[in-house]
Enzyme design. Structure first.
Site, short mmCIF file in Angstrom:
data_model
loop_
_atom_site.label_atom_id
_atom_site.label_comp_id
_atom_site.label_asym_id
_atom_site.label_seq_id
_atom_site.Cartn_x
_atom_site.Cartn_y
_atom_site.Cartn_z
N CYS A 264 125.18 -53.96 -77.70
CA CYS A 264 125.81 -55.34 -78.12
C CYS A 264 126.19 -54.81 -79.40
O CYS A 264 126.00 -55.22 -80.29
CB CYS A 264 124.43 -56.39 -78.28
SG CYS A 264 123.69 -56.46 -76.71
N ALA A 266 129.36 -54.93 -80.96
CA ALA A 266 130.67 -55.52 -81.87
C ALA A 266 129.95 -56.29 -82.90
O ALA A 266 128.75 -56.90 -82.59
CB ALA A 266 131.40 -56.28 -80.73
N PRO A 267 130.53 -56.14 -84.02
CA PRO A 267 131.82 -55.77 -84.27
C PRO A 267 131.75 -54.33 -84.81
O PRO A 267 132.71 -53.77 -85.65
CB PRO A 267 132.30 -56.55 -85.54
CG PRO A 267 130.96 -57.02 -86.11
CD PRO A 267 130.10 -57.26 -85.22
N GLY A 269 129.47 -52.64 -86.96
CA GLY A 269 128.92 -52.37 -88.38
C GLY A 269 127.84 -51.33 -88.15
O GLY A 269 127.90 -50.29 -88.86
N LYS A 270 126.91 -51.55 -87.43
CA LYS A 270 125.97 -50.73 -87.18
C LYS A 270 126.16 -49.46 -86.54
O LYS A 270 125.86 -48.15 -86.72
CB LYS A 270 124.49 -51.16 -86.62
CG LYS A 270 124.01 -52.35 -87.23
CD LYS A 270 122.79 -53.00 -86.39
CE LYS A 270 122.25 -54.39 -86.83
NZ LYS A 270 123.18 -55.55 -86.88
N ASP A 289 129.34 -53.65 -75.25
CA ASP A 289 129.32 -55.25 -75.55
C ASP A 289 129.97 -55.96 -74.39
O ASP A 289 130.90 -55.65 -73.86
CB ASP A 289 130.01 -55.44 -76.90
CG ASP A 289 129.66 -56.75 -77.56
OD1 ASP A 289 128.71 -56.53 -78.59
OD2 ASP A 289 129.97 -57.76 -77.19
N ASP A 321 127.93 -55.67 -69.51
CA ASP A 321 126.87 -56.74 -69.54
C ASP A 321 125.46 -55.85 -69.41
O ASP A 321 125.01 -55.08 -68.65
CB ASP A 321 126.68 -57.42 -68.12
CG ASP A 321 125.97 -58.58 -68.11
OD1 ASP A 321 124.86 -58.64 -69.08
OD2 ASP A 321 126.02 -59.51 -67.35
N ASP A 337 121.27 -54.18 -80.63
CA ASP A 337 121.19 -55.61 -81.43
C ASP A 337 121.25 -56.62 -80.54
O ASP A 337 122.37 -57.32 -80.32
CB ASP A 337 122.55 -55.26 -82.37
CG ASP A 337 122.53 -56.28 -83.44
OD1 ASP A 337 121.82 -57.06 -83.60
OD2 ASP A 337 123.53 -56.13 -84.27
N CYS A 390 119.32 -60.75 -85.59
CA CYS A 390 119.62 -61.59 -86.86
C CYS A 390 119.02 -62.92 -86.98
O CYS A 390 119.58 -63.92 -87.21
CB CYS A 390 121.03 -61.43 -87.26
SG CYS A 390 122.06 -62.23 -86.11
#
Length: 448
Positions: A264, A266-267, A269-270, A289, A321, A337, A390
């Protein structure tokens, strides 16, 4: 209702904001609207503040609007115009007469002349005693009732601080990329950028320290060497993911390349933070993703931060997926994530409080469980999986991990400890902090 091309140039800024708000109210994500809205407005700053501010206070503003109307207000554009006008009267320094007159005119512009009288009457009533209505608005949460109920149940003693924090704008954090922290601090000072430094430390699974710059109020593109990829925008609590996974990699032998998965992604950052931290460690990284559109942003970040040369060799990015993704070679470490309600980032994306329903939360909890179970099958014996959301809802976090551990006897939890977050029955929860990071949850699992 009159039909308009989206954000028609003939419309005023307030009319365009009404259209954007009404689209959110009808189920569209602000992320799909905001760029086009701001690009169509000469006064971008005002449009941005008016849109996000109204959304942050939406539910509290709506309670006032509905209480002053004889009949329930159901039309999306009328309610959007009313809330926008109320936000100006109660929270901005716009003169009252301008807030009222221009909001009423904007209602007419978007084809709702028949409700302009109602909007005018309510705004004038509030303008007679704005202090009274501001107190009313500030007194209680500005969340949908189903979410407020969950948060009160989950976070009793933190609840009041939590709902107050979720109504504020979020700080903006950045981390230097490819340049030493102290050197980039010197660049910020040299460019007269006002910033603060925040530091978080962890002592388990291994000691680490994380520092980030708070550059709230600064135009990101104006940061020193942003265009050269020397700085990445990432919330400080989101940055915790990489120190945690890197601490478990410290004991891996360097003779064989690590097989790593960023799920997962996108986008990205991690992902980019992780690639930067890996340095010359031998590895193969797969990033997946399910959303090909979001992956376009991932590729943009990968290129801007200087990792495009890894594509096709050490780095493979693909649409996949997570509920069915498989591999021939088990992964040593998985950073998941997981999709979630995103309730921990409502300050940054205030449309979430309008878009998420109780059914949505139940569905995402089920999806998380499917992804966790499937990706666990791709993890090598002795490997680690870092579960991240998050979200600030326990159903998606500690309760999700509790169910997973109960149904997977080969999984054990690794304690996370440090000066950040709140320890849970399982994992560790960061709540949104007024002058700090967003709401993130972490749990580290090892396959036995």
């Amino acid at each position: 209702m009159t039909n308009f091309a989206p954000f028609d140039d003939k419309l005023s800024t307030r009319a365009k904001v009404i259209i954007a708000l009404s689209e959110v109210l009808q189920g569209k994500s602000l992320s799909t609207l905001l760029g086009r809205l701001l690009d169509s407005c000469a006064d971008r700053g005002f449009a941005h503040e008016l849109t996000l501010g109204t959304l942050r206070h939406w539910h509290a503003l709506e309670r006032i609007a509905q209480s002053l109307s004889h009949n329930s207000i159901t039309d999306a554009r009328t309610l959007s115009g009313l809330n926008m006008g109320l936000y100006q009267l109660l929270y901005l320094s716009t003169p009252d007469h301008a807030s009222i007159y221009q909001s009423v005119e904007a209602i007419k512009e978007v084809g709702m002349a028949r409700t302009a009288g109602l909007v005018n009457a309510i705004l004038r009533q509030v303008a007679k005693n704005p202090t009274k209505y501001r107190k009313k608005c500030d007194k209680n949460h500005s969340l949908p009732n189903h979410l407020a109920k969950r948060l009160k149940s989950d976070w009793g003693e933190h609840y009041e601080t939590l709902w107050q924090t979720l109504r504020q704008s979020a700080p903006v954090f950045v981390r230097p990329h490819g340049v030493a922290f102290t050197d980039y601090a010197d660049k910020l000072q040299g460019a007269d950028v006002v910033f603060k430094t925040l530091t978080l430390t962890g002592i388990s699974p291994k000691p680490y320290q994380l520092s980030a710059f708070d550059v709230s109020g600064v135009q990101i593109a104006q940061l020193p060497d942003f265009d050269k990829g020397q700085v990445a925008v990432q919330d400080i609590h989101a940055q915790l993911a990489v120190p945690i996974v890197q601490s478990v990699l410290a004991d891996y032998p360097k003779s064989t390349p690590l097989n790593l998965l960023d799920a997962c992604t996108a986008p990205a950052g991690k992902l980019c933070h992780w690639l930067s931290a890996l340095g010359d460690t031998p590895y193969q990284m797969t990033a997946i993703d399910s959303d090909s559109t979001r992956l376009e942003r991932a590729f943009d970040n990968i290129e801007r931060l200087g990792f495009a040369h890894l594509l096709g060799s050490q780095l493979k990015v693909q649409t996949a997926d997570g509920t069915i993704f498989g591999t021939d070679t088990p992964f040593d470490v998985i950073m998941l994530d997981a999709p979630c309600s995103a309730t921990g980032v409502i300050r940054r994306h205030p449309d979430i409080s309008l878009l998420r329903s109780e059914d949505d939360i139940a569905q995402v909890v089920a999806l998380q469980a499917q992804i966790l179970h499937n990706l666990w099958q791709t993890l090598a014996q002795g490997g680690f999986l870092l579960y991240i959301t998050c979200s600030i809802l326990k159903a998606e976090n500690s309760e999700q991990i509790a169910k997973f551990l109960a149904s997977h006897t080969d999984a054990k939890e690794i304690l996370l400890d440090g000066d950040w977050g709140i320890p849970q029955t399982h994992g560790r929860q960061c709540l949104p902090v007024a002058n700090g990071g967003d709401g993130f949850y972490y749990a580290l699992l090892q396959k036995g």
